[in-house]
Every structure is written in structure tokens, then in C-alpha cells.
Design a protein around this motif. Structure first.
Motif, mmCIF file in Angstrom:
data_model
loop_
_atom_site.group_PDB
_atom_site.id
_atom_site.type_symbol
_atom_site.label_atom_id
_atom_site.label_comp_id
_atom_site.label_asym_id
_atom_site.label_seq_id
_atom_site.Cartn_x
_atom_site.Cartn_y
_atom_site.Cartn_z
ATOM 1 N N THR A 171 -25.173 -2.772 -24.172
ATOM 2 C CA THR A 171 -24.064 -3.076 -25.074
ATOM 3 C C THR A 171 -23.654 -1.839 -25.859
ATOM 4 O O THR A 171 -22.460 -1.569 -26.046
ATOM 5 C CB THR A 171 -24.451 -4.221 -26.024
ATOM 6 O OG1 THR A 171 -24.746 -5.391 -25.253
ATOM 7 C CG2 THR A 171 -23.325 -4.534 -27.001
ATOM 8 N N CYS A 172 -24.621 -1.061 -26.315
ATOM 9 C CA CYS A 172 -24.303 0.180 -27.017
ATOM 10 C C CYS A 172 -23.545 1.132 -26.092
ATOM 11 O O CYS A 172 -22.545 1.743 -26.495
ATOM 12 C CB CYS A 172 -25.589 0.833 -27.524
ATOM 13 S SG CYS A 172 -25.300 2.264 -28.574
ATOM 14 N N ALA A 173 -23.989 1.260 -24.840
ATOM 15 C CA ALA A 173 -23.283 2.120 -23.887
ATOM 16 C C ALA A 173 -21.845 1.652 -23.678
ATOM 17 O O ALA A 173 -20.899 2.451 -23.685
ATOM 18 C CB ALA A 173 -24.035 2.134 -22.552
ATOM 19 N N TRP A 174 -21.668 0.361 -23.508
ATOM 20 C CA TRP A 174 -20.343 -0.223 -23.286
ATOM 21 C C TRP A 174 -19.399 0.085 -24.455
ATOM 22 O O TRP A 174 -18.245 0.493 -24.256
ATOM 23 C CB TRP A 174 -20.515 -1.719 -23.096
ATOM 24 C CG TRP A 174 -19.283 -2.546 -22.914
ATOM 25 C CD1 TRP A 174 -18.653 -3.281 -23.868
ATOM 26 C CD2 TRP A 174 -18.555 -2.766 -21.689
ATOM 27 N NE1 TRP A 174 -17.577 -3.939 -23.326
ATOM 28 C CE2 TRP A 174 -17.495 -3.652 -21.997
ATOM 29 C CE3 TRP A 174 -18.704 -2.314 -20.383
ATOM 30 C CZ2 TRP A 174 -16.580 -4.078 -21.028
ATOM 31 C CZ3 TRP A 174 -17.792 -2.747 -19.416
ATOM 32 C CH2 TRP A 174 -16.751 -3.609 -19.743
ATOM 33 N N LEU A 175 -19.892 -0.080 -25.660
ATOM 34 C CA LEU A 175 -19.058 0.135 -26.846
ATOM 35 C C LEU A 175 -18.760 1.617 -27.062
ATOM 36 O O LEU A 175 -17.644 1.990 -27.447
ATOM 37 C CB LEU A 175 -19.748 -0.447 -28.074
ATOM 38 C CG LEU A 175 -19.975 -1.964 -28.068
ATOM 39 C CD1 LEU A 175 -20.774 -2.392 -29.292
ATOM 40 C CD2 LEU A 175 -18.653 -2.717 -28.001
ATOM 41 N N LEU A 176 -19.751 2.476 -26.817
ATOM 42 C CA LEU A 176 -19.520 3.916 -26.979
ATOM 43 C C LEU A 176 -18.517 4.440 -25.953
ATOM 44 O O LEU A 176 -17.640 5.247 -26.279
ATOM 45 C CB LEU A 176 -20.841 4.668 -26.858
ATOM 46 C CG LEU A 176 -21.806 4.532 -28.036
ATOM 47 C CD1 LEU A 176 -23.167 5.120 -27.679
ATOM 48 C CD2 LEU A 176 -21.247 5.206 -29.285
ATOM 49 N N LEU A 177 -18.644 3.993 -24.725
ATOM 50 C CA LEU A 177 -17.702 4.418 -23.685
ATOM 51 C C LEU A 177 -16.288 3.981 -24.020
ATOM 52 O O LEU A 177 -15.316 4.714 -23.798
ATOM 53 C CB LEU A 177 -18.132 3.855 -22.329
ATOM 54 C CG LEU A 177 -19.362 4.531 -21.712
ATOM 55 C CD1 LEU A 177 -19.978 3.650 -20.630
ATOM 56 C CD2 LEU A 177 -18.987 5.902 -21.136
#
Length: 326
Positions: free
Chosen positions: A25-31
Motif C-alpha cells: 500500500t505504501c508503494a502504491w501511494l508513493l508511486l
């Protein structure tokens, strides 16, 4: 609501070390905010992992990922609760829609969605990473107690309601039965410390509870896991943010563990983005740790309120004191 970086210079290079729900989820939001992200798997999946997701958690998943992130699930309609000693009473049957999903398969599905939209995230990001976000931090937690969770699967009785989760108590433990679909259920029991023979103890607890008629027999294979709430002492440090259970773990009695893991992903995203856009680092790290500590203390306050209502035996005294000493 976080806004995307206004210029390419406002982006950070981030390594996501792990493919759990919080890390993905963190990766998704940062991207989505224009940061450079490289996802590194923490190793092979650990196998099936049933997760009970209530409506607020499903709403949060939907808000963060869009679309329909949950499929191949078993739907529940009610929860029946008997909280207190002597679990033979009927208790209250409450409308409480929820779903049971395989956490490992859900993570695989989210990783697949992420890799389609952001294929470069599965490759090594160029440059030196500014941050590493992971749930696998150094073992430096403050743990509120020593209670353990016994868990195993067993077949439901033919006439059992496969759409109602059940929570009951005995003098020693609370037990939760979660129908999984296909005529099977997950039986969990929280006890005030480790068990020498987990399968024998869970069978005895089941026999002492109102759940015994709901199952054909006790689980044959039982695992015993440390389950007391815990908080990492340094969840945020220069270049490293801990998320998910690596940062904070709640007692499963609350039913909000997955939602809390997703919130750590939101908090980590906000921290990375704020520093990339000019906010000084030290206040951000302090804010990160303070937010988690506040959530942890609020959770312990809930435990300190609920557990004395159900358990008065000396075996639980240490756990009650651990909830109060925060």
C-alpha cells in the motif's frame, strides 16, 4: 488528502522491502505521487493466512486501492458475542458484515495490480535510496504482556451457521470461531502465556466453551503465536520507516489489525512525501513515532477496560497489569 509532487525534483527514491499489505500500500501511494519506488520481496509467501476484514477495513482498502481489491472471499453477516466468564450463555448476535480472505492471496493480487500500472517498480530503482520502508525491523519492541494465540482449522458441524463469527470466554481464555467457507472454520484462543501443548489446551478450552457443538472436532494441527500488543521503540529513523506489524501490533481481540497496518502505510507515505517537498526531517520522525505511540496507548486502554470484565483469575493478572503500565 496528499497531493502529487509538483515537480520531478520533489520526488524521493524509496526501497519497499517486503510485499505485505502495508508495504504494498505504501508503494502504491508513493508511486501515485511521483516517487521512484523499488519493491524487493522479503522471500516466499508463508502460505494461507485467513484475514477477517470488517466493513471499515474494506472501505479503507477500497479508498486506497480503488476498484474491488477483495475477491475469492467468504462473506459473513453476523457476529455473536459472549464476553465474560462461563461461555455457555447465548450472548448477543449482532449484524456485522465482514469477509474472510486469504491474506497471502490478497497481497499477491495487489502486487499484480501494482505491477501492471507501475512495471518499473519491480526493477531496481536508479540512484541511492533515500528511504527504506519495511515491516521487518530490528527486534526492539516494547511488548504489553506475554499472551499467546492458539489457532487451528477444523470442520464445522453440519447444522452450524457458516455466516456468523462467534466470540466466547472461558475462565482462562477467549475463543473466536471464524467460518471460512467450504464447511471449515478457524478456531482461535487467547491465553495469558505460552502453552507447552497447544493442541491439547485448545481442545480442552473448546470443550469448556459454548463453541464445542459448532465444530465436528477440535483442530488437529494447532500453532501457538505470541500475540500481546507491541510497539517498536524506534519505528522511524533517518532513511528507515517501519510499517505494519513491524511497527505496531494490536491484540487480535480488537479486529482492527489490518486497518492499523494500512494506516501505517498512509503515515509512511505522508512522511516520505513531506520530506521530499521540504519539511525538516526531525519533526517528521518525531510525529511518526508519536502517532504510533498514541494509537498503541489507545489500544491498551481498550484492553485494560475489556479484559478485567472477563478474567479475574491470577493467571491473567500479569496481562492486566501490562495493559495498565503504558
Amino acid at each position: 488528502m496528499l497531493e502529487p509532487p509538483s515537480t520531478p525534483s520533489a520526488s524521493a527514491t524509496v526501497v519497499i522491502a517486503g510485499t505485505g499489505l502495508a508495504e504494498l500500500t505504501c508503494a502504491w501511494l508513493l508511486l501515485a505521487r511521483g516517487h521512484r519506488v523499488s519493491i524487493r520481496s522479503a522471500g516466499p509467501a508463508a502460505g494461507a493466512r485467513p484475514l477477517l476484514l470488517n466493513e471499515p477495513t474494506l472501505d479503507l482498502l477500497h479508498a486506497l486501492w480503488g476498484g474491488e481489491p477483495v475477491s475469492d472471499c467468504h462473506r459473513l453477516a453476523h457476529r455473536q458475542v459472549v464476553w465474560g466468564p462461563g461461555g455457555g450463555a447465548t450472548g448477543r448476535r449482532l449484524p456485522q458484515p465482514a469477509v474472510v480472505v486469504d491474506g497471502a492471496r490478497l497481497a499477491e493480487r495487489l502486487l499484480g495490480r501494482l505491477s501492471v500500472r507501475y512495471p518499473d517498480a519491480l526493477r531496481e530503482a536508479p540512484g541511492i535510496p533515500r528511504w527504506t520502508v519495511t515491516a521487518a525491523g530490528p527486534p526492539d519492541h516494547w511488548t504489553a504482556g506475554r499472551r499467546h494465540l492458539l489457532a487451528g482449522e477444523a470442520p464445522l458441524a453440519p447444522d452450524a451457521d457458516g455466516t456468523t463469527a462467534l466470540l466466547v470466554c472461558t475462565d482462562l481464555a477467549w475463543l473466536h470461531l471464524t467460518p471460512l467457507g467450504g464447511g471449515r472454520a478457524l478456531l482461535q484462543a487467547m491465553i495469558p502465556g505460552p502453552a507447552a501443548r497447544p493442541a491439547e489446551l485448545l481442545e480442552r478450552l473448546l470443550a469448556d466453551s459454548a463453541l464445542s457443538p459448532v465444530l465436528l472436532h477440535a483442530p488437529a494441527a494447532v500453532v501457538s503465536l505470541p500475540a500481546a500488543p507491541r510497539l517498536h521503540r524506534t519505528p522511524a529513523a533517518p532513511g528507515r520507516l517501519l510499517v505494519g506489524a513491524g511497527a505496531i501490533r494490536f491484540d487480535p481481540l480488537s479486529g482492527t489489525g489490518t486497518a492499523q497496518a494500512l494506516r501505517t502505510a498512509l503515515l509512511a507515505t505522508a512522511t516520505v512525501h513531506a520530506e521530499a517537498t521540504g519539511t525538516p526531517l526531525d519533526p517528521l520522525l518525531t510525529h511518526y513515532a508519536t502517532r504510533l505511540r498514541t494509537a498503541f496507548n489507545d489500544h491498551l486502554a481498550t484492553c485494560a477496560r475489556l479484559y478485567p470484565q472477563a478474567f479475574t483469575s491470577p493467571a491473567w493478572q500479569h496481562e492486566l497489569e501490562a495493559c495498565w503500565a503504558r
